[in-house]
Motif scaffolding. Sequence first.
Motif, short mmCIF file in Angstrom:
data_model
loop_
_atom_site.label_atom_id
_atom_site.label_comp_id
_atom_site.label_asym_id
_atom_site.label_seq_id
_atom_site.Cartn_x
_atom_site.Cartn_y
_atom_site.Cartn_z
N TYR B 192 0.82 -1.21 0.00
CA TYR B 192 0.00 0.00 0.00
C TYR B 192 0.86 1.26 0.00
O TYR B 192 0.41 2.32 -0.42
CB TYR B 192 -0.95 0.01 1.20
N LYS B 374 -8.77 -3.15 -1.85
CA LYS B 374 -8.78 -3.90 -3.11
C LYS B 374 -8.28 -3.01 -4.25
O LYS B 374 -7.49 -3.43 -5.09
CB LYS B 374 -10.19 -4.39 -3.43
N THR B 377 -4.55 -2.47 -4.01
CA THR B 377 -3.80 -3.61 -4.53
C THR B 377 -3.71 -3.53 -6.05
O THR B 377 -2.65 -3.77 -6.64
CB THR B 377 -4.47 -4.93 -4.11
N TYR B 380 -1.06 -0.75 -7.14
CA TYR B 380 0.37 -1.09 -7.09
C TYR B 380 0.72 -2.24 -8.02
O TYR B 380 1.84 -2.33 -8.52
CB TYR B 380 0.88 -1.29 -5.66
N THR B 381 -0.26 -3.13 -8.28
CA THR B 381 -0.01 -4.22 -9.22
C THR B 381 0.27 -3.64 -10.62
O THR B 381 1.18 -4.08 -11.32
CB THR B 381 -1.23 -5.16 -9.28
N GLN B 405 -9.18 -9.97 -7.69
CA GLN B 405 -8.96 -9.48 -6.32
C GLN B 405 -8.65 -8.01 -6.37
O GLN B 405 -7.70 -7.52 -5.92
CB GLN B 405 -7.84 -10.24 -5.63
#
Lengths: 317, 405
Positions: B192, B374, B377, B380-381, B405
Amino acid sequence: MSASVEAAVGSRPAAVVAGHPGRPRARVLSSLSRWLFIAPAVLYVAVFFGYPVVKNVVMSFQDYSTRTFFTGEAPWVGFKNYAATFGSSLFTTTVVNTALFTIGSIVAQFVIGLGLALFFKRSFPLSGFLRGLLLLPWLLPLIASSAVWKWMLDQDSGAVNQFLGLFGIPAVPWLVSPNLALVAVIGVNIWLGIPFNTTILYSGLQSVPQELYEAASLDGAVGVRAFRYITWPSIRSVVSVVIVLGVVYTLKVVDIILGLTGGGPANSTQTLATNAYHQSFVNFQFGEGAAVSNVLIVVSFVFAIVYISLSRKAVDE
Amino acid sequence: MKMSKTVAVLAGAALASLALAGCSSGSGGSGPGSGGGSKSLTIEDYYQANYNPIYQKCAKQVGAKVTINHVAGAGLIAKVLQQASSRTLPDVLMLDNPDIQQIAASGALSPLTDYGLSGKGDVPAVTAAGSYKGKLYGLEPVTNSIALYYNVKMLKAANVTPPKTWDELRAAAKKLTKGKTYGFAMSNINTYEGTWQFLPFFWSNGGDEKNIATPQAAQALQFDLDLQNDGSMSKSSINWAQADVNNQFIAGKAAMMINGPWQLPALKAAKGLEFASVPIPTRTGDAPVAPLGGEAFTVPLTKSKDTMALAGRFVGCLNTPSMQTYIAGVTGNVPTNEVSADAWAKTHSDVAAFVTTTKTARARTGELGPDWPKAATKIYTAVQAALTGKASPTAALQQAQSQSQ
């Protein structure tokens, strides 16, 4: 046939009662004491292994989230968590990474471990001391060694790249490139696993009778041939135990990966174990985390059964 | 037989844990000789001991005895969940602001309006972050955000003025990159923290967490990638946490960095380092939209109404303008009260950039509430996929957006 059995069964208690009035109580007591001897083990297994596994399976069918901790409510969602797990684009990546990580680690650990064990079999000055030094990776706390490795593998100022730079090799993006990160993580895990492999294989080598080698050398079997026809068959059961245990240990590795890359870059070192950790303790989706870890438990369980059957065979031999 | 024994043991264990829970809540509640009623409070946070004098000040004011429990940052939520299930939550609980709504949604917190508290005068976005479904659950005495720190000497030597736009930032970073020094550093890590650092680029350019696969978001990510492709930002930024970025800056390996005011104590302690900060540049040169940071104080639901009321008064005390200023002085953060913040900025030039930034900043949970993690995530992905060259910025954002996800 059945009548005779009945008669036999029926007649026995009567005879016992007639002969020794105190016997039935004694028998109850003896069977009870038998159970009492098993009880501690049963209790231990039930509380520390049975309960967590059952709880984990139940959890994987529930919507178990932060809310559950306060309200105690975990609605039953059936196979929703498993559907989410198998349907995730990450699932294939994590399975492939887990397989590569496990196979890569085990093969290299075993080959290097066996090589070192064979090397240390011939005693030479300081061999005991060196063998002791070899255990070092095992003695260090994992978090500490992964932090040091992370520093050593840094692209710009890491010791590894500084060393390679001496030979004119340009900086290698060990933990930065998605293609190399898994290789780097496997490398560190190999370093960690060598002591285990060497130690067990060394003790296996110690048990091979020296006379066999002497006899073989008279027949002209030395070196590679001695290894092929004497050493290998003699330590085969040890080998299988080392490999199976190694697989189970490697499948569940979380700390090294979290310490080195946290599953990154771009999920290139994400395995089933780190994904389960991430789902449960970062996203707080305990249901999905449980589903992922159940996949892992099933795989480990298969290897555990292989281990048990192998060790049973070894006993029989 | 096996079953019944297991059940018995589990029941026994449950009883034992209940008894233990009873003990611990007993010690947290009113002790004998404390003068009737509840006069002692337990506080749980992830701060350091430098917060103790702050708590003692308010404890004196509300007439309570406080027991302070500092937990390691990463373990706080896990500990809170554990305490929630065993009904041993502390009387005053500190929570990182993006976590408040998630914990409030679980029903573990009491609305602060019950104790006559409100976020009046505070930055509205901070109050919004502390609210869930229209009810106020957490008050943040001090807030923070991120800005662009720069090494004064290096900029002077290269004849570079602090950048205001992306073009200026890119040009400056390129000019400042020399030898082992990168022009720019930020954290693009897969946690995060990485999301938090990318948000100013993302939000200021019109990116939105509801759907991250937009041209505006792609443009922001492309800018991040450009900095790396220029060689102005180390490729290792994908493994750097914010503390690592700060270390790079202190070591002189980065001429500019994105970081928060909580690094000020470390930066000031660094010998020979001359630094200053400006708001993070945007593409157009307008004011940035950065994420709001900082932790809020909440009052969990516990057994005693009296203790909860006392805890409410304690939280109220921490949030008074004078206490806010005091806390800001200890921690380097920005007072949440808008009037206090302005006064603070005038006398403390090193936080002025942060005061400016917090005025236009957004709360991470403002739009998605408890579902923020969520989206974080996904963000950053996408950043990781783009910076590692696995996908183009547009494709990376699309893949991350469609991820289940």
